[in-house]
Design a protein around this motif. Structure first.
Motif, PDB file in Angstrom:
ATOM      1  N   GLU A  48      36.824 -13.710  -6.877  1.00  0.00           N
ATOM      2  CA  GLU A  48      37.105 -15.121  -7.116  1.00  0.00           C
ATOM      3  C   GLU A  48      38.614 -15.402  -7.137  1.00  0.00           C
ATOM      4  OE1 GLU A  48      37.410 -13.348 -11.235  1.00  0.00           O
ATOM      5  OE2 GLU A  48      36.216 -12.948  -9.461  1.00  0.00           O
ATOM      6  N   PRO A  49      38.977 -16.674  -6.932  1.00  0.00           N
ATOM      7  CA  PRO A  49      40.386 -17.052  -7.031  1.00  0.00           C
ATOM      8  C   PRO A  49      40.934 -16.844  -8.442  1.00  0.00           C
ATOM      9  CG  PRO A  49      39.127 -18.773  -5.921  1.00  0.00           C
ATOM     10  CD  PRO A  49      38.133 -17.789  -6.489  1.00  0.00           C
ATOM     11  N   ARG A  84      40.532 -16.515   0.614  1.00  0.00           N
ATOM     12  CA  ARG A  84      40.995 -15.301  -0.057  1.00  0.00           C
ATOM     13  C   ARG A  84      42.379 -15.449  -0.680  1.00  0.00           C
ATOM     14  NH1 ARG A  84      39.100 -10.872   4.489  1.00  0.00           N
ATOM     15  NH2 ARG A  84      36.865 -11.266   4.249  1.00  0.00           N
ATOM     16  N   PHE A  85      43.041 -16.567  -0.386  1.00  0.00           N
ATOM     17  CA  PHE A  85      44.421 -16.776  -0.821  1.00  0.00           C
ATOM     18  C   PHE A  85      44.605 -18.209  -1.297  1.00  0.00           C
ATOM     19  CE2 PHE A  85      44.474 -13.349   2.198  1.00  0.00           C
ATOM     20  CZ  PHE A  85      45.409 -12.457   1.720  1.00  0.00           C
ATOM     21  N   THR A  86      45.525 -18.395  -2.245  1.00  0.00           N
ATOM     22  CA  THR A  86      45.958 -19.716  -2.680  1.00  0.00           C
ATOM     23  C   THR A  86      47.350 -19.939  -2.110  1.00  0.00           C
ATOM     24  OG1 THR A  86      44.671 -19.623  -4.714  1.00  0.00           O
ATOM     25  CG2 THR A  86      46.550 -21.119  -4.694  1.00  0.00           C
ATOM     26  N   GLY A  87      47.565 -21.057  -1.436  1.00  0.00           N
ATOM     27  CA  GLY A  87      48.861 -21.330  -0.817  1.00  0.00           C
ATOM     28  C   GLY A  87      48.923 -20.751   0.581  1.00  0.00           C
ATOM     29  N   ASP A  88      50.105 -20.849   1.177  1.00  0.00           N
ATOM     30  CA  ASP A  88      50.291 -20.387   2.555  1.00  0.00           C
ATOM     31  C   ASP A  88      50.757 -18.941   2.584  1.00  0.00           C
ATOM     32  OD1 ASP A  88      49.547 -22.837   3.679  1.00  0.00           O
ATOM     33  OD2 ASP A  88      51.575 -23.628   3.457  1.00  0.00           O
ATOM     34  N   VAL A  89      49.962 -18.111   3.261  1.00  0.00           N
ATOM     35  CA  VAL A  89      50.231 -16.684   3.368  1.00  0.00           C
ATOM     36  C   VAL A  89      50.051 -16.306   4.839  1.00  0.00           C
ATOM     37  CG1 VAL A  89      49.518 -14.372   2.621  1.00  0.00           C
ATOM     38  CG2 VAL A  89      49.372 -16.300   1.020  1.00  0.00           C
ATOM     39  N   TYR A  90      50.951 -15.454   5.337  1.00  0.00           N
ATOM     40  CA  TYR A  90      50.927 -15.055   6.742  1.00  0.00           C
ATOM     41  C   TYR A  90      50.902 -13.532   6.831  1.00  0.00           C
ATOM     42  CZ  TYR A  90      52.048 -19.911   7.339  1.00  0.00           C
ATOM     43  OH  TYR A  90      51.984 -21.281   7.287  1.00  0.00           O
ATOM     44  N   VAL A  91      50.088 -13.018   7.758  1.00  0.00           N
ATOM     45  CA  VAL A  91      49.871 -11.581   7.880  1.00  0.00           C
ATOM     46  C   VAL A  91      50.191 -11.126   9.305  1.00  0.00           C
ATOM     47  CG1 VAL A  91      48.176  -9.717   7.687  1.00  0.00           C
ATOM     48  CG2 VAL A  91      48.037 -11.696   6.151  1.00  0.00           C
ATOM     49  N   THR A  92      50.987 -10.072   9.398  1.00  0.00           N
ATOM     50  CA  THR A  92      51.268  -9.430  10.674  1.00  0.00           C
ATOM     51  C   THR A  92      50.767  -7.997  10.580  1.00  0.00           C
ATOM     52  OG1 THR A  92      53.257 -10.775  10.948  1.00  0.00           O
ATOM     53  CG2 THR A  92      53.038  -8.839  12.368  1.00  0.00           C
ATOM     54  N   SER A  93      49.768  -7.660  11.378  1.00  0.00           N
ATOM     55  CA  SER A  93      49.249  -6.290  11.388  1.00  0.00           C
ATOM     56  C   SER A  93      50.295  -5.372  12.017  1.00  0.00           C
ATOM     57  CB  SER A  93      47.947  -6.236  12.196  1.00  0.00           C
ATOM     58  OG  SER A  93      47.496  -4.911  12.288  1.00  0.00           O
ATOM     59  N   ILE A  94      50.562  -4.271  11.334  1.00  0.00           N
ATOM     60  CA  ILE A  94      51.541  -3.310  11.843  1.00  0.00           C
ATOM     61  C   ILE A  94      50.842  -2.092  12.428  1.00  0.00           C
ATOM     62  CG2 ILE A  94      53.389  -1.725  11.161  1.00  0.00           C
ATOM     63  CD1 ILE A  94      54.294  -3.861   9.186  1.00  0.00           C
ATOM     64  N   TYR A  95      49.825  -1.602  11.720  1.00  0.00           N
ATOM     65  CA  TYR A  95      49.157  -0.374  12.181  1.00  0.00           C
ATOM     66  C   TYR A  95      47.741  -0.339  11.655  1.00  0.00           C
ATOM     67  CZ  TYR A  95      48.158   4.579  12.881  1.00  0.00           C
ATOM     68  OH  TYR A  95      47.597   5.759  13.267  1.00  0.00           O
ATOM     69  N   SER A  96      46.834   0.046  12.507  1.00  0.00           N
ATOM     70  CA  SER A  96      45.454   0.301  12.103  1.00  0.00           C
ATOM     71  C   SER A  96      45.079   1.642  12.711  1.00  0.00           C
ATOM     72  CB  SER A  96      44.529  -0.804  12.604  1.00  0.00           C
ATOM     73  OG  SER A  96      43.233  -0.617  12.098  1.00  0.00           O
ATOM     74  N   GLY A  97      44.977   2.647  11.860  1.00  0.00           N
ATOM     75  CA  GLY A  97      44.809   4.021  12.313  1.00  0.00           C
ATOM     76  C   GLY A  97      43.573   4.280  13.145  1.00  0.00           C
ATOM     77  N   THR A  98      43.699   5.273  13.985  1.00  0.00           N
ATOM     78  CA  THR A  98      42.557   5.791  14.734  1.00  0.00           C
ATOM     79  C   THR A  98      42.341   7.221  14.263  1.00  0.00           C
ATOM     80  OG1 THR A  98      44.032   6.449  16.549  1.00  0.00           O
ATOM     81  CG2 THR A  98      42.933   4.325  16.748  1.00  0.00           C
ATOM     82  N   GLU A  99      41.096   7.644  14.245  1.00  0.00           N
ATOM     83  CA  GLU A  99      40.749   8.972  13.721  1.00  0.00           C
ATOM     84  C   GLU A  99      41.731  10.024  14.212  1.00  0.00           C
ATOM     85  OE1 GLU A  99      38.560   9.920  11.478  1.00  0.00           O
ATOM     86  OE2 GLU A  99      37.809   7.904  11.185  1.00  0.00           O
ATOM     87  N   PRO A 100      42.165  10.898  13.331  1.00  0.00           N
ATOM     88  CA  PRO A 100      41.669  11.083  11.977  1.00  0.00           C
ATOM     89  C   PRO A 100      42.344  10.156  10.954  1.00  0.00           C
ATOM     90  CG  PRO A 100      43.251  12.795  12.435  1.00  0.00           C
ATOM     91  CD  PRO A 100      43.113  11.964  13.695  1.00  0.00           C
ATOM     92  N   SER A 101      43.337   9.383  11.364  1.00  0.00           N
ATOM     93  CA  SER A 101      44.013   8.493  10.419  1.00  0.00           C
ATOM     94  C   SER A 101      43.121   7.323  10.051  1.00  0.00           C
ATOM     95  CB  SER A 101      45.306   7.946  11.043  1.00  0.00           C
ATOM     96  OG  SER A 101      45.879   6.980  10.189  1.00  0.00           O
ATOM     97  N   PRO A 113      56.436 -19.649  -1.649  1.00  0.00           N
ATOM     98  CA  PRO A 113      56.541 -19.761  -3.109  1.00  0.00           C
ATOM     99  C   PRO A 113      55.222 -20.208  -3.755  1.00  0.00           C
ATOM    100  CG  PRO A 113      58.522 -20.613  -2.091  1.00  0.00           C
ATOM    101  CD  PRO A 113      57.550 -20.333  -0.972  1.00  0.00           C
ATOM    102  N   GLY A 114      54.793 -19.445  -4.771  1.00  0.00           N
ATOM    103  CA  GLY A 114      53.569 -19.757  -5.499  1.00  0.00           C
ATOM    104  C   GLY A 114      52.284 -19.272  -4.860  1.00  0.00           C
ATOM    105  N   ALA A 115      52.338 -18.821  -3.622  1.00  0.00           N
ATOM    106  CA  ALA A 115      51.121 -18.348  -2.947  1.00  0.00           C
ATOM    107  C   ALA A 115      50.724 -16.980  -3.484  1.00  0.00           C
ATOM    108  CB  ALA A 115      51.347 -18.276  -1.440  1.00  0.00           C
ATOM    109  N   HIS A 116      49.407 -16.724  -3.543  1.00  0.00           N
ATOM    110  CA  HIS A 116      48.923 -15.448  -4.067  1.00  0.00           C
ATOM    111  C   HIS A 116      47.489 -15.182  -3.603  1.00  0.00           C
ATOM    112  CE1 HIS A 116      48.102 -18.614  -7.045  1.00  0.00           C
ATOM    113  NE2 HIS A 116      46.949 -17.979  -7.237  1.00  0.00           N
ATOM    114  N   THR A 117      47.076 -13.955  -3.792  1.00  0.00           N
ATOM    115  CA  THR A 117      45.729 -13.537  -3.405  1.00  0.00           C
ATOM    116  C   THR A 117      44.705 -13.969  -4.439  1.00  0.00           C
ATOM    117  OG1 THR A 117      45.758 -11.427  -4.591  1.00  0.00           O
ATOM    118  CG2 THR A 117      46.673 -11.420  -2.353  1.00  0.00           C
ATOM    119  N   ASN A 118      43.440 -13.907  -4.052  1.00  0.00           N
ATOM    120  CA  ASN A 118      42.337 -13.921  -5.017  1.00  0.00           C
ATOM    121  C   ASN A 118      42.329 -12.563  -5.719  1.00  0.00           C
ATOM    122  OD1 ASN A 118      41.556 -16.347  -3.883  1.00  0.00           O
ATOM    123  ND2 ASN A 118      39.492 -15.674  -3.347  1.00  0.00           N
TER     124      ASN A 118
END
Length: 135
Positions: free
Chosen positions: A122-123, A16-33, A44-49
């Motif tokens: 696609e990329p 899903r990504f080109t280059g090195d990308v790192y993700v830290t989940s902060i919040y995932s709502g619970t109903e009703p959110s 540098p240079g990394a990006h999504t598809n």
């Protein structure tokens, strides 16, 4: 009030990504959110598809310089403090400029039916990324 401790950081999937990308989940709502928030760090240079979100996405840049592009060829250069609002189902990509890191908060809502709010495509061709970064 509830204190949430820091979640572990994970490397974003290479399909899903080109280059090195790192993700830290902060919040995932619970109903009703249905809100989901993640801190996404691009080297540098990394990006999504190419991708789209059924309920849209808001990107708030926290560090560095990045790019956000749409299918019609519109590209914006973003810097720390900038916010980009991607409307529902707009196909777009985003990532760091070629010579700097970029981090953003990615905020979106899950779909009401519980389905995946993101459709990955696609990329981004390398020459399209290069042209966007040289603007």
């Amino acid at each position: 009030m509830e204190l949430k401790t820091v979640n572990p950081t994970a490397k974003a999937p290479a399909d899903r990504f080109t280059g090195d990308v790192y993700v830290t989940s902060i919040y995932s709502g619970t109903e009703p959110s249905r809100m989901t928030v993640a801190l996404v760090r691009f080297t540098p240079g990394a990006h999504t598809n190419w991708h789209r979100h059924g309920v849209g996405q808001t990107l708030h840049v926290t560090e560095g310089v990045g790019l956000v592009g749409t299918r019609d060829g519109h590209v914006v250069r973003v810097r720390a403090g900038d916010t980009v609002i991607c409307p529902p189902d707009e196909e777009h990509w985003h990532g760091a400029a070629a010579d700097t890191f970029m981090s953003h908060l990615a905020m979106l809502e899950n779909l009401p039916d519980g389905g995946d709010p993101t459709t990955w495509l696609e990329p981004l061709p390398y020459q399209d990324y290069q042209a966007a970064d040289q603007r």
